[in-house]
Write a protein that holds these residues in place. Structure first.
Motif, short mmCIF file in Angstrom:
data_model
loop_
_atom_site.label_atom_id
_atom_site.label_comp_id
_atom_site.label_asym_id
_atom_site.label_seq_id
_atom_site.Cartn_x
_atom_site.Cartn_y
_atom_site.Cartn_z
N LEU A 41 0.84 -1.21 0.00
CA LEU A 41 0.00 0.00 0.00
C LEU A 41 0.87 1.25 0.00
CD1 LEU A 41 -2.72 1.55 0.37
CD2 LEU A 41 -2.39 1.24 2.83
N ALA A 44 2.80 1.72 -3.25
CA ALA A 44 1.96 2.14 -4.38
C ALA A 44 1.93 3.66 -4.48
CB ALA A 44 0.55 1.57 -4.24
N GLU A 45 2.09 4.34 -3.35
CA GLU A 45 2.07 5.81 -3.31
C GLU A 45 3.48 6.39 -3.41
OE1 GLU A 45 -0.24 9.26 -3.25
OE2 GLU A 45 -0.94 7.19 -3.23
N ALA A 80 -5.60 1.57 4.98
CA ALA A 80 -4.93 2.84 5.28
C ALA A 80 -3.79 2.59 6.25
CB ALA A 80 -5.93 3.84 5.86
N VAL A 100 -1.51 7.25 4.20
CA VAL A 100 -1.97 6.83 2.88
C VAL A 100 -3.24 6.00 3.03
CG1 VAL A 100 -0.47 4.79 2.84
CG2 VAL A 100 -1.28 5.75 0.69
N ASP A 102 -5.74 3.50 0.63
CA ASP A 102 -5.85 2.75 -0.62
C ASP A 102 -6.71 3.55 -1.60
OD1 ASP A 102 -7.07 0.89 -2.59
OD2 ASP A 102 -6.15 -0.69 -1.38
N LYS A 103 -6.27 3.67 -2.83
CA LYS A 103 -6.97 4.48 -3.84
C LYS A 103 -8.44 4.09 -3.99
CE LYS A 103 -2.90 5.69 -6.36
NZ LYS A 103 -1.84 5.26 -7.20
N ARG A 104 -8.76 2.82 -3.79
CA ARG A 104 -10.15 2.37 -3.93
C ARG A 104 -11.04 2.87 -2.80
NH1 ARG A 104 -8.32 -3.74 -4.36
NH2 ARG A 104 -6.94 -2.81 -2.83
N TYR A 105 -10.46 3.34 -1.71
CA TYR A 105 -11.23 3.75 -0.54
C TYR A 105 -11.16 5.25 -0.26
CZ TYR A 105 -11.65 -1.21 0.56
OH TYR A 105 -11.94 -2.54 0.51
N ARG A 106 -10.52 6.01 -1.12
CA ARG A 106 -10.38 7.45 -0.89
C ARG A 106 -11.71 8.16 -1.05
NH1 ARG A 106 -4.46 8.37 -3.75
NH2 ARG A 106 -3.40 7.00 -2.26
N GLN A 138 -2.15 18.17 0.80
CA GLN A 138 -3.35 17.78 1.55
C GLN A 138 -3.63 18.72 2.73
OE1 GLN A 138 -5.54 15.36 0.66
NE2 GLN A 138 -4.31 15.21 -1.20
#
Length: 178
Positions: A41, A44-45, A80, A100, A102-106, A138
């Protein structure tokens, strides 16, 4: 077989179950089976060698540094992560890094959830008074959850000269008093 750390729990901490939901926030050192997914995770960022990332996660402990993860699906999916690190010049403070989701949960409130848990964990378990962080893009999110801009801070103690890295025009420093 999954390792489950026994009591004590601190006012619902850790693991912290979000009432009526399948989500938990836990210190990763209590659940080493989550480290590989957490490494993926974070990488990936911000790509980094898996060995270096795993060493950082393995350094998590009951004091500082401590990596917290937000999980779901019976604590089988990491969605996260954040890391709480010591600030050598401020004994009652820590620095939050590597936040961070996960992109699917943002965009679903999970960043706010893990930050709230981190604040509670810092206040209740670690007896800290202030959380610091830096961000490039952010700051609006952190303002909405109560963080204020502050002067640049280094995790490594006082300096007697200016550090160019602390003057990065893009990086903004923020803090929250607990």
């Amino acid at each position: 077989m999954r390792y489950i750390k026994p009591e004590p729990y601190y006012e619902g901490l850790p693991p912290f179950n979000v009432t009526g939901s399948p989500f938990n926030v836990v210190p990763i050192h209590n659940y080493p089976e989550l480290m590989k997914d957490t490494c993926a995770l974070i990488n990936a960022e911000w790509p980094r060698s898996e060995t270096a990332r795993m060493r950082s996660l393995e350094a998590s402990c009951d004091t500082l540094p401590c990596s917290l993860v937000l999980t779901t699906e019976g604590m089988c999916r990491v969605i996260a992560h954040l890391k709480l690190s010591p600030i050598t010049s401020k004994k009652k403070a820590c620095f939050v890094e590597s936040v961070v989701v996960d992109k699917r949960y943002r965009g679903q409130g999970f960043g706010k959830l893990i930050m709230k848990f981190a604040e509670d964990y810092c206040r209740v378990v670690l007896d800290l008074k202030t959380i610091y962080l830096s961000t490039i893009d952010q700051d609006g999110f952190y303002e909405r959850i109560g963080y204020e801009y502050c002067a640049p801070i280094t995790m490594y103690g006082p300096r007697h000269c200016e550090l160019p890295s602390l003057q990065n025009a893009k990086k903004k420093y923020m803090k929250k008093v607990l």
